[in-house]
Each structure stands twice: as structure tokens, then as C-alpha cells.
Design an enzyme around this catalytic site. Structure first.
Site, PDB file in Angstrom:
ATOM      1  N   HIS A   1       8.778   7.041   7.928  1.00  0.00           N
ATOM      2  CA  HIS A   1       9.446   7.104   6.625  1.00  0.00           C
ATOM      3  C   HIS A   1      10.924   7.425   6.879  1.00  0.00           C
ATOM      4  CE1 HIS A   1       5.951   6.772   3.839  1.00  0.00           C
ATOM      5  NE2 HIS A   1       5.340   6.937   4.994  1.00  0.00           N
TER       6      HIS A   1
ATOM      7  N   HIS B   1       5.135   4.426  12.620  1.00  0.00           N
ATOM      8  CA  HIS B   1       5.053   4.403  11.155  1.00  0.00           C
ATOM      9  C   HIS B   1       6.018   5.479  10.644  1.00  0.00           C
ATOM     10  CE1 HIS B   1       2.648   4.123   7.262  1.00  0.00           C
ATOM     11  NE2 HIS B   1       3.331   5.252   7.084  1.00  0.00           N
TER      12      HIS B   1
ATOM     13  N   ARG C   1       0.839  -1.210   0.000  1.00  0.00           N
ATOM     14  CA  ARG C   1       0.000   0.000   0.000  1.00  0.00           C
ATOM     15  C   ARG C   1       0.874   1.261   0.000  1.00  0.00           C
ATOM     16  NH1 ARG C   1      -0.531   4.770   2.408  1.00  0.00           N
ATOM     17  NH2 ARG C   1      -0.080   3.824   4.430  1.00  0.00           N
ATOM     18  N   ASP C   2       1.563   1.517   1.109  1.00  0.00           N
ATOM     19  CA  ASP C   2       2.336   2.760   1.202  1.00  0.00           C
ATOM     20  C   ASP C   2       3.450   2.761   0.162  1.00  0.00           C
ATOM     21  OD1 ASP C   2       3.154   5.221   2.161  1.00  0.00           O
ATOM     22  OD2 ASP C   2       3.175   4.614   4.250  1.00  0.00           O
TER      23      ASP C   2
ATOM     24  N   ASN D   1       8.966   4.117   3.413  1.00  0.00           N
ATOM     25  CA  ASN D   1       8.989   3.734   4.828  1.00  0.00           C
ATOM     26  C   ASN D   1      10.343   3.116   5.155  1.00  0.00           C
ATOM     27  OD1 ASN D   1       6.134   3.247   3.621  1.00  0.00           O
ATOM     28  ND2 ASN D   1       5.816   3.622   5.789  1.00  0.00           N
TER      29      ASN D   1
ATOM     30  N   CYS E   1       4.914   9.397  -0.038  1.00  0.00           N
ATOM     31  CA  CYS E   1       3.527   9.850   0.034  1.00  0.00           C
ATOM     32  C   CYS E   1       3.277  10.776  -1.136  1.00  0.00           C
ATOM     33  CB  CYS E   1       3.252  10.572   1.355  1.00  0.00           C
ATOM     34  SG  CYS E   1       1.568  11.211   1.432  1.00  0.00           S
TER      35      CYS E   1
HETATM   36  P1  HMG Z   1     -12.889  14.572  -2.569  1.00  0.00           P
HETATM   37  O1  HMG Z   1     -12.587  14.859  -4.011  1.00  0.00           O
HETATM   38  O2  HMG Z   1     -12.987  15.731  -1.628  1.00  0.00           O
HETATM   39  O3  HMG Z   1     -14.163  13.623  -2.374  1.00  0.00           O
HETATM   40  O4  HMG Z   1     -11.781  13.579  -2.058  1.00  0.00           O
HETATM   41  P2  HMG Z   1     -15.627  13.606  -2.867  1.00  0.00           P
HETATM   42  O5  HMG Z   1     -16.405  12.909  -1.822  1.00  0.00           O
HETATM   43  O6  HMG Z   1     -16.057  14.986  -3.324  1.00  0.00           O
HETATM   44  O7  HMG Z   1     -15.564  12.646  -4.145  1.00  0.00           O
HETATM   45  C1  HMG Z   1     -14.920  13.013  -5.351  1.00  0.00           C
HETATM   46  C2  HMG Z   1     -14.866  11.814  -6.284  1.00  0.00           C
HETATM   47  O8  HMG Z   1     -14.105  10.754  -5.708  1.00  0.00           O
HETATM   48  C3  HMG Z   1     -16.263  11.206  -6.543  1.00  0.00           C
HETATM   49  O9  HMG Z   1     -16.205  10.639  -7.860  1.00  0.00           O
HETATM   50  C4  HMG Z   1     -16.336  10.085  -5.555  1.00  0.00           C
HETATM   51  O10 HMG Z   1     -17.221   9.067  -5.946  1.00  0.00           O
HETATM   52  C5  HMG Z   1     -14.910   9.578  -5.543  1.00  0.00           C
HETATM   53  P3  HMG Z   1     -16.818  11.425  -9.127  1.00  0.00           P
HETATM   54  O11 HMG Z   1     -18.257  11.659  -8.778  1.00  0.00           O
HETATM   55  O12 HMG Z   1     -16.034  12.707  -9.254  1.00  0.00           O
HETATM   56  O13 HMG Z   1     -16.588  10.464 -10.272  1.00  0.00           O
HETATM   57  N1  HMG Z   1     -14.563   8.959  -4.268  1.00  0.00           N
HETATM   58  C6  HMG Z   1     -14.071   7.711  -4.157  1.00  0.00           C
HETATM   59  N2  HMG Z   1     -13.770   6.773  -5.055  1.00  0.00           N
HETATM   60  C7  HMG Z   1     -13.285   5.589  -4.588  1.00  0.00           C
HETATM   61  N3  HMG Z   1     -13.082   5.340  -3.275  1.00  0.00           N
HETATM   62  C8  HMG Z   1     -13.353   6.275  -2.348  1.00  0.00           C
HETATM   63  C9  HMG Z   1     -13.871   7.508  -2.787  1.00  0.00           C
HETATM   64  N4  HMG Z   1     -14.238   8.632  -2.131  1.00  0.00           N
HETATM   65  C10 HMG Z   1     -14.665   9.493  -3.048  1.00  0.00           C
HETATM   66  N5  HMG Z   1     -13.130   6.008  -1.065  1.00  0.00           N
HETATM   67  C11 HMG Z   1     -10.987  11.810  -0.636  1.00  0.00           C
HETATM   68  C12 HMG Z   1     -11.765  13.110  -0.706  1.00  0.00           C
HETATM   69  C13 HMG Z   1     -10.684  11.529   0.816  1.00  0.00           C
HETATM   70  C14 HMG Z   1     -11.811  10.695  -1.251  1.00  0.00           C
HETATM   71  C15 HMG Z   1      -9.685  11.989  -1.446  1.00  0.00           C
HETATM   72  O14 HMG Z   1      -9.043  13.130  -0.951  1.00  0.00           O
HETATM   73  C16 HMG Z   1      -8.770  10.819  -1.327  1.00  0.00           C
HETATM   74  O15 HMG Z   1      -9.036   9.762  -1.860  1.00  0.00           O
HETATM   75  N6  HMG Z   1      -7.645  11.010  -0.642  1.00  0.00           N
HETATM   76  C17 HMG Z   1      -6.721   9.920  -0.357  1.00  0.00           C
HETATM   77  C18 HMG Z   1      -5.329  10.404  -0.499  1.00  0.00           C
HETATM   78  C19 HMG Z   1      -4.421   9.250  -0.222  1.00  0.00           C
HETATM   79  O16 HMG Z   1      -4.750   8.091  -0.433  1.00  0.00           O
HETATM   80  N7  HMG Z   1      -3.200   9.591   0.249  1.00  0.00           N
HETATM   81  C20 HMG Z   1      -2.218   8.593   0.543  1.00  0.00           C
HETATM   82  C21 HMG Z   1      -2.593   7.715   1.686  1.00  0.00           C
HETATM   83  S1  HMG Z   1      -2.335   8.466   3.269  1.00  0.00           S
HETATM   84  C22 HMG Z   1      -0.670   8.158   3.588  1.00  0.00           C
HETATM   85  O17 HMG Z   1       0.040   7.650   2.756  1.00  0.00           O
HETATM   86  C23 HMG Z   1      -0.152   8.513   4.951  1.00  0.00           C
HETATM   87  C24 HMG Z   1       0.096   7.287   5.843  1.00  0.00           C
HETATM   88  O18 HMG Z   1       0.972   6.368   5.207  1.00  0.00           O
HETATM   89  C25 HMG Z   1       0.711   7.753   7.175  1.00  0.00           C
HETATM   90  C26 HMG Z   1       1.935   8.652   6.957  1.00  0.00           C
HETATM   91  O19 HMG Z   1       2.960   8.172   6.468  1.00  0.00           O
HETATM   92  O20 HMG Z   1       1.796   9.846   7.233  1.00  0.00           O
HETATM   93  C27 HMG Z   1      -1.208   6.544   6.166  1.00  0.00           C
HETATM   94 MG    MG Z   2       3.122   6.441   5.228  1.00  0.00          MG
END
Ligand code: HMG
Ligand code: MG
Length: 314
Positions: free
Chosen positions: A209, A207, A15-16, A249, A240
Site C-alpha cells: 500500500h 503487495h 478487490r482490494d 495499493n 483496508c
Molecule cells: P466471524 O464473525 O468470526 O465468523 O468472522 P463466523 O464463522 O462466526 O460467522 C459469522 C457470520 O458470518 C455467519 O453468518 C456466517 O455464516 C458468516 P450469520 O449466521 O451471523 O448470519 N460468514 C460468511 N459469510 C460469507 N462468506 C464467508 C463467511 N464466513 C462467515 N466466507 C470472518 C470471521 C473471517 C468470516 C470475518 O472476520 C471476515 O469475513 N473477515 C474478512 C475481513 C476482510 O475481508 N478484510 C479485508 C481483506 S484482507 C486485506 O485487505 C489485506 C490484504 O489486502 C493484504 C494486506 O494489504 O495486508 C489481503
Molecule cells: Mg491489501
């Protein structure tokens, strides 16, 4: 404090790690990666992410990955679920554990999830409730606890404040993340000690990096506070998408070498992980970022009479 006798490693490479790969990684490779990691003995593999495919295209095949993998009994398969839509995908894909996420700084939360910290927690609450109703384990991740690419180093009180706000969600674990790998051991001890006053230390995970090469030292620091859950990524894959310049990581091979060297049990076969690290790095056309992985691979090659160009550890 005495070090824990056993550490649970959450392998987050699928995933990450993969979420940050620019080129499309084919489904067979994703499935093989998850399966080989589970076979190496991990009790927990973060295998998928049910986020918007527009935001993180590489994770768009998460349902297919979960449908295809052979599941190893005893391994928990986790996935990120930022909202109810994500949870629905995760439940349909039969994941065992879901991860909601927020951050300690507003600017990162906006860039990562398009909302404020308060909104991300409000979104997470029904996700955690519904996940628990469905019998799933739950985690909450707090990004930018050691530093933020947009706001610098947040005060420890800001980490405590966000942790207090998520503590009541009812999650099984709290992931304290160094998103951009800027932490150093003194800061890690300070943050982890403060977190352990809010939630039980055996439910806190590290967690980290490894952007600045401090992550192994930081894991050691976290162990000294009593943390016994560590996240790592095979071959140090990852980064990220919303933290430019941040690298992967801490490499799993490096963490295993540290833990086994300290006499701490993990249940994970380091040799098997070294194989996976060399294989996935070659598949992705990138250098394996694990010093331990490269050293052990070079040592094996030397034993076979091959030369690899890598320095060979004695
Ligand atoms: P948004 O654009 O504000 O959401 O995104 P929305 O509710 O307005 O939806 C927009 C579109 O996305 C719509 O589709 C939804 O259906 C779709 P459209 O009508 O335009 O065709 N949608 C989805 N599709 C699939 N699965 C879903 C989903 N939700 C909405 N779950 C949202 C808000 C949170 C969805 C967006 O900002 C997002 O997906 N962000 C994720 C970013 C991400 O994955 N970042 C990396 C992971 S976090 C990380 O790596 C940190 C971590 O490792 C810890 C660390 O190291 O710090 C965990
Ligand atoms: Mg991370």
C-alpha cells in the site's frame, strides 16, 4: 542482483480497491472494471472476495460479479477465501485462484478476521487443501509485514516466523503485504531477503500500500531482491477496512511506468490502464491517485487542445 526480465502484475483494484469504497458500487461498474483490466493484458486479476458481507459489505456481490464477467483466456481470476464457507462460494463462482490470509501481528489478525494468527492458519489449512483438490491455484497473504496500525513495526523475525508456519500449507504464492504503507526500501530488502530464505523468491509477491508514498521505491527494492510478482491497484484505489488511515495499493500505472522504464516486460498495455484509471476514478467520484495516470491523461488532453488543470508532463 540483476532485475527480473519479466514481472507478473496482479491487479487487485476490483478487490482490494473496491472493498474499501463506502458508497455502494453498482454491479455493472464492477463487471466492467474486471473486464477492462483483463483486456489490458493482466495475467491475474483479483476480482472478488468471499468474506462475511457483515464485515465487508462492498464484496457481497462477488458471486454476481464472477457470474457476469466475460473471461479472457489466459487471465487468472482470484478471490479471497478466509474459511471453508468462502471457498465454497469461490468454487461455485468458478474462480481460478483463492487467497487465504493471516498477519504478522496478533492485534491486526483479531480485527481483520476475529481470531488469532494460529487460528487463522488453522482455518486456512483445510481451505488450501480443498482448493488444491478442486484444481485451483492458491496464495497466502501475510499482512502487517512492514508495520501494524496497532502494534507498530514487527521484528523481521516475526515475519519469518509466520511465513515458516504457512510455508507448509502448499500455496503457490506468498504475498508479503505492507498493509499500511509504512515500509521503506531498506526494510523491504531486509524482509524480502529473509522471506527468500524460507520460500523460493519466485513465489514471493510484493503487495504494497502507498500511504506514505514509498511504494514505488519499495517495489524497486523488492525487484532487486529478485521478487518478480507485484500487486497493484488501478488508479491506486483502495485501503483496508481494518487499518484506519491506510490508503490504496501502489497504483498500477505507476508500477507499469517504473517497470517499462527499467526495460522489464509485463504484457500489460499502460495506455489502456490509464484509460481504466481515469474512468473508474470518475465513476467513483474520487481523484485518481496515480501520478503517472494523471500525467499521461493530461498529456493526451493537451495534445487534443483541452485543458484539464493537471500538470502536463512533457
Ligand atoms: P466471524 O464473525 O468470526 O465468523 O468472522 P463466523 O464463522 O462466526 O460467522 C459469522 C457470520 O458470518 C455467519 O453468518 C456466517 O455464516 C458468516 P450469520 O449466521 O451471523 O448470519 N460468514 C460468511 N459469510 C460469507 N462468506 C464467508 C463467511 N464466513 C462467515 N466466507 C470472518 C470471521 C473471517 C468470516 C470475518 O472476520 C471476515 O469475513 N473477515 C474478512 C475481513 C476482510 O475481508 N478484510 C479485508 C481483506 S484482507 C486485506 O485487505 C489485506 C490484504 O489486502 C493484504 C494486506 O494489504 O495486508 C489481503
Ligand atoms: Mg491489501
Amino acid at each position: 542482483m540483476t532485475l527480473p526480465k519479466h514481472v507478473k502484475i496482479v491487479e487487485v483494484g476490483p478487490r482490494d480497491g473496491l472493498q474499501n469504497e463506502k458508497a455502494d458500487v453498482d454491479l455493472d461498474t464492477k463487471v466492467e472494471l474486471v473486464e477492462r483490466l483483463a483486456d489490458a493484458g493482466f495475467a491475474n486479476v483479483e476480482a472478488a472476495s468471499f468474506v462475511s458481507p457483515k464485515w465487508v459489505p462492498q464484496m457481497a456481490s462477488s458471486s454476481e460479479v464472477m457470474a457476469r464477467i466475460r473471461r479472457r483466456p489466459g487471465t487468472i481470476y482470484s478471490a479471497l477465501t478466509p474459511n471453508m464457507k468462502g471457498l465454497e462460494g469461490a468454487i461455485a463462482a468458478r474462480v481460478d485462484e483463492v487467497v487465504v490470509f493471516t498477519a504478522v501481528t496478533e492485534a491486526f489478525t483479531q480485527r481483520n478476521t476475529n481470531c488469532s494468527i494460529a487460528e487463522s492458519i488453522a482455518r486456512a489449512a483445510p481451505v488450501v487443501r480443498a482448493a488444491k483438490d478442486a484444481g485451483l491455484r492458491t496464495r497466502v497473504a501475510l499482512s502487517t509485514t512492514m508495520g501494524c496500525p496497532y502494534e507498530g513495526v514487527p521484528p523481521v523475525s516475526a515475519v519469518v516466523d509466520v511465513l515458516e508456519r504457512v510455508a507448509d500449507l502448499g500455496c503457490d504464492e506468498f504475498d508479503i503485504a505492507d498493509t499500511i504503507g509504512v515500509g521503506t526500501p531498506t526494510r523491504v530488502v531486509e524482509v524480502m531477503e529473509a522471506c527468500a530464505r524460507v520460500v523460493p523468491v519466485d513465489r514471493i509477491s510484493a503487495h504494497f500500500h502507498d500511504t506514505y508514498g514509498m511504494a514505488v521505491a519499495n517495489v524497486h527494492a523488492a525487484l532487486q531482491v529478485g521478487v518478480s510478482i507485484v500487486h497493484s491497484s488501478v488508479a491506486g484505489l483502495g485501503g483496508c477496512p481494518y487499518a484506519k488511515g491506510a490508503t490504496g495499493n501502489v497504483a498500477t500505472e505507476d508500477v507499469l511506468f517504473l517497470l517499462h522504464g527499467l526495460g522489464i516486460e509485463t504484457g500489460v498495455d499502460l495506455d489502456a490502464v490509464v484509460d481504466v484509471g481515469q474512468w473508474i476514478s470518475a465513476k467513483l467520484g474520487r481523484r485518481c491517485e496515480s501520478r503517472v495516470g494523471n500525467a499521461l491523461a493530461a498529456k493526451r488532453a493537451a495534445a487534443r487542445g483541452e485543458t484539464t488543470g493537471e500538470a502536463c508532463a512533457a
